[in-house]
Design an enzyme around this catalytic site. Structure first.
Site, mmCIF file in Angstrom:
data_model
loop_
_atom_site.group_PDB
_atom_site.id
_atom_site.type_symbol
_atom_site.label_atom_id
_atom_site.label_comp_id
_atom_site.label_asym_id
_atom_site.label_seq_id
_atom_site.Cartn_x
_atom_site.Cartn_y
_atom_site.Cartn_z
ATOM 1 N N HIS A 257 0.853 -1.187 0.000
ATOM 2 C CA HIS A 257 0.000 0.000 0.000
ATOM 3 C C HIS A 257 0.885 1.232 0.000
ATOM 4 C CE1 HIS A 257 -3.227 2.751 1.020
ATOM 5 N NE2 HIS A 257 -4.024 1.795 0.593
ATOM 6 N N ASP B 88 -7.893 -5.522 -0.022
ATOM 7 C CA ASP B 88 -8.333 -6.463 -1.055
ATOM 8 C C ASP B 88 -7.964 -7.910 -0.755
ATOM 9 O OD1 ASP B 88 -9.631 -4.703 -2.629
ATOM 10 O OD2 ASP B 88 -7.985 -4.344 -4.017
HETATM 11 N N1 ACO Z 1 4.069 -7.591 -4.456
HETATM 12 C C1 ACO Z 1 5.417 -7.568 -4.544
HETATM 13 N N2 ACO Z 1 6.166 -6.488 -4.313
HETATM 14 C C2 ACO Z 1 5.521 -5.379 -3.965
HETATM 15 C C3 ACO Z 1 4.111 -5.315 -3.820
HETATM 16 C C4 ACO Z 1 3.400 -6.487 -4.085
HETATM 17 N N3 ACO Z 1 2.063 -6.489 -3.992
HETATM 18 N N4 ACO Z 1 3.751 -4.082 -3.476
HETATM 19 C C5 ACO Z 1 4.866 -3.376 -3.380
HETATM 20 N N5 ACO Z 1 5.950 -4.147 -3.680
HETATM 21 C C6 ACO Z 1 7.358 -3.743 -3.685
HETATM 22 C C7 ACO Z 1 7.685 -3.125 -5.023
HETATM 23 O O1 ACO Z 1 8.152 -4.078 -5.948
HETATM 24 C C8 ACO Z 1 8.745 -2.129 -4.634
HETATM 25 O O2 ACO Z 1 9.945 -2.822 -4.426
HETATM 26 P P1 ACO Z 1 11.337 -2.210 -4.933
HETATM 27 O O3 ACO Z 1 11.490 -0.922 -4.166
HETATM 28 O O4 ACO Z 1 12.318 -3.259 -4.603
HETATM 29 O O5 ACO Z 1 11.152 -1.965 -6.398
HETATM 30 C C9 ACO Z 1 8.283 -1.620 -3.277
HETATM 31 O O6 ACO Z 1 7.519 -2.699 -2.731
HETATM 32 C C10 ACO Z 1 7.409 -0.371 -3.360
HETATM 33 O O7 ACO Z 1 6.301 -0.646 -4.211
HETATM 34 P P2 ACO Z 1 5.630 0.371 -5.211
HETATM 35 O O8 ACO Z 1 4.969 -0.373 -6.329
HETATM 36 O O9 ACO Z 1 6.588 1.444 -5.567
HETATM 37 O O10 ACO Z 1 4.523 0.977 -4.269
HETATM 38 P P3 ACO Z 1 3.361 1.930 -4.715
HETATM 39 O O11 ACO Z 1 3.043 2.736 -3.533
HETATM 40 O O12 ACO Z 1 3.686 2.653 -5.960
HETATM 41 O O13 ACO Z 1 2.151 0.936 -5.077
HETATM 42 C C11 ACO Z 1 0.412 -0.602 -4.773
HETATM 43 C C12 ACO Z 1 1.176 0.566 -4.149
HETATM 44 C C13 ACO Z 1 -0.109 -0.214 -6.184
HETATM 45 C C14 ACO Z 1 -0.797 -0.913 -3.898
HETATM 46 C C15 ACO Z 1 1.350 -1.829 -4.849
HETATM 47 O O14 ACO Z 1 1.708 -2.233 -3.549
HETATM 48 C C16 ACO Z 1 0.734 -2.991 -5.626
HETATM 49 O O15 ACO Z 1 0.822 -3.033 -6.855
HETATM 50 N N6 ACO Z 1 0.049 -3.944 -4.903
HETATM 51 C C17 ACO Z 1 -0.628 -5.038 -5.558
HETATM 52 C C18 ACO Z 1 -2.004 -4.593 -6.084
HETATM 53 C C19 ACO Z 1 -2.997 -4.387 -4.970
HETATM 54 O O16 ACO Z 1 -3.126 -5.194 -4.053
HETATM 55 N N7 ACO Z 1 -3.745 -3.272 -5.074
HETATM 56 C C20 ACO Z 1 -4.782 -2.921 -4.087
HETATM 57 C C21 ACO Z 1 -4.292 -1.776 -3.261
HETATM 58 S S1 ACO Z 1 -5.446 -1.338 -2.030
HETATM 59 C C22 ACO Z 1 -6.594 -0.505 -2.885
HETATM 60 O O17 ACO Z 1 -6.375 0.198 -3.805
HETATM 61 C C23 ACO Z 1 -7.931 -0.736 -2.522
#
Ligand code: ACO
Length: 370
Positions: A251, A302
């Site tokens: 998140h 989620d």
């Molecule tokens: N699985 C694996 N790695 C992850 C995940 C994940 N679900 N979420 C974050 N990371 C890692 C990223 O790869 C990144 O690692 P790095 O720095 O080594 O590259 C680090 O954690 C930061 O992640 P970002 O993608 O930059 O975080 P951001 O804040 O941009 O994205 C998001 C947040 C979109 C929710 C992301 O965590 C994600 O894609 N999660 C999966 C989709 C999901 O569950 N969405 C629902 C969110 S809740 C909602 O909207 C209701």
């Protein structure tokens, strides 16, 4: 420049507070744990729109007003009737909210428009579901609660008290979440002084994406793929090695367990009774433990919501539309807050392209520089 607008304060708001470090979510001063336990959809909607809890007579009147607005205009029903049975439910929802903007009663005040959209979006989702499934359409009831009527329209059966409670918990937990992508989208559209139907249609479009509301459907698919809790470590290792995002985790704001996931996990534990449910929940728990262990990344809302929706016999393709139903009071609260203190949203981009190209007529392109 902040990629993804991380940590950018884009607006003031008195609606929702998130403490991402301690894992707290607060609507207008009230903790989500208290609201999900003691409150319901109608009361939380009133809270978000009026910034205070209602008195008993105010809540009774508000509940009646919402109930009286559930039935759909004929134009909206025929727009949905014209859709192909295999249409995407979120596409259908976008279309239906836009068509509500065409066919809804005219000259409603902002508050009445908010009531109309919030009341009808549940009926719309159920109507889309029954259309896609070839089921006969049901009439929305006026005198029941929103959660009860929604379950009745979806399943064709009067829900028992616990199912109604469960639906209320889901609706309350999804009701608002500060400037998430869909709410921000709604506020951007409202900031142009576009109407409330258009702002909500845009929010639905933003919610559709798998990085936002679409993740809960993918979590359920992932659980089926994993099959058994013992397969979790290898499953995760492979996905993480190929840099795949694991749905239902991570998140932008929470650096710990999402408080909504914590509450939904406790309800999941209470409802898991069949061997399939117990196995699915064991897989979810194993995934959560392993992700925290391997990556320090926690489940978000989620992660367990699909499990609870499945228990309520809701098909997977309705998970994201029902997220939209739950989030609508929050979107509308933000749209009204935006209107009340508006300035058009217009950020700027850091330009990275070239600036001084000379225009070459099309017949000379590729020759002149050769
Ligand atoms: N699985 C694996 N790695 C992850 C995940 C994940 N679900 N979420 C974050 N990371 C890692 C990223 O790869 C990144 O690692 P790095 O720095 O080594 O590259 C680090 O954690 C930061 O992640 P970002 O993608 O930059 O975080 P951001 O804040 O941009 O994205 C998001 C947040 C979109 C929710 C992301 O965590 C994600 O894609 N999660 C999966 C989709 C999901 O569950 N969405 C629902 C969110 S809740 C909602 O909207 C209701």
């Amino acid at each position: 420049m902040s990629k993804g607008l991380e940590d950018v304060v884009a607006s003031t708001s008195a609606i929702t507070f998130i403490d991402g470090v301690r894992g707290r979510l607060v609507y207008c001063g009230y903790d989500i744990a208290d609201l999900s336990e003691h409150s319901n959809y109608e009361e939380v909607t009133y809270l978000l729109w009026h910034n205070r809890l209602p008195q008993r007579d105010e809540l009774a009147a508000f509940t009646l007003e919402l109930g009286a607005r559930r039935r759909l205009p004929n134009g909206v029903m025929s727009s949905i009737d014209s859709l192909s049975l295999d249409c995407d439910t979120m596409d259908a929802l976008e279309m239906a909210i836009a068509s509500l903007g065409i066919y809804d009663e005219k000259e409603l005040s902002r508050m009445e428009t908010a009531q109309s959209i919030a009341s009808k979006i549940g009926t719309i989702v159920a109507y889309i579901h029954r259309h896609k499934s070839g089921l006969h359409q049901l009439e929305a009831k006026e005198g029941t609660s929103f959660a009860s009527d929604l379950l009745y329209l979806l399943t064709g059966k009067e829900p028992d008290a616990f199912s109604e409670k469960l639906m209320n918990v889901l609706l309350v937990l999804h009701a608002d979440h500060e400037l998430n992508a869909s709410t921000f989208t709604a506020r951007v559209v409202a900031s142009t002084l576009s109407d409330m139907y258009s702002s909500v249609t845009a929010a639905v479009a933003a919610l559709k994406g798998p990085l936002h509301g679409g993740a809960n459907e993918r979590v359920v698919e992932m659980v089926q793929q994993v099959g058994s809790p013992e397969n979790v470590p290898e499953f995760l290792q492979k996905k993480l090695a190929s840099k795949e995002k694991i749905m239902g985790f991570g998140h932008r704001v929470y650096k710990t367990l999402d408080p909504r996931a914590k509450i939904l996990r406790s309800y999941a534990g209470r409802v898991a009774s069949t061997s399939k449910e117990k196995n699915d929940l064991a897989i979810l728990d194993a995934l959560a433990d392993e992700m925290i262990r391997q990556k320090g990344i926690y489940p978000n809302v989620d992660f367990y919501s699909g499990f609870v929706l499945q228990h309520l016999q809701v098909p997977t393709y309705l998970f994201t539309p029902l997220f939209a139903v739950g989030r609508t009071p929050g979107w509308l609260a933000h749209i009204m807050e935006q209107y009340s203190n508006n300035r058009i949203m217009r950020p700027i981009a850091e330009y990275t392209g070239s600036r001084d190209e000379r225009y070459v007529p099309i017949e000379l392109r590729g020759k002149i520089n050769a």
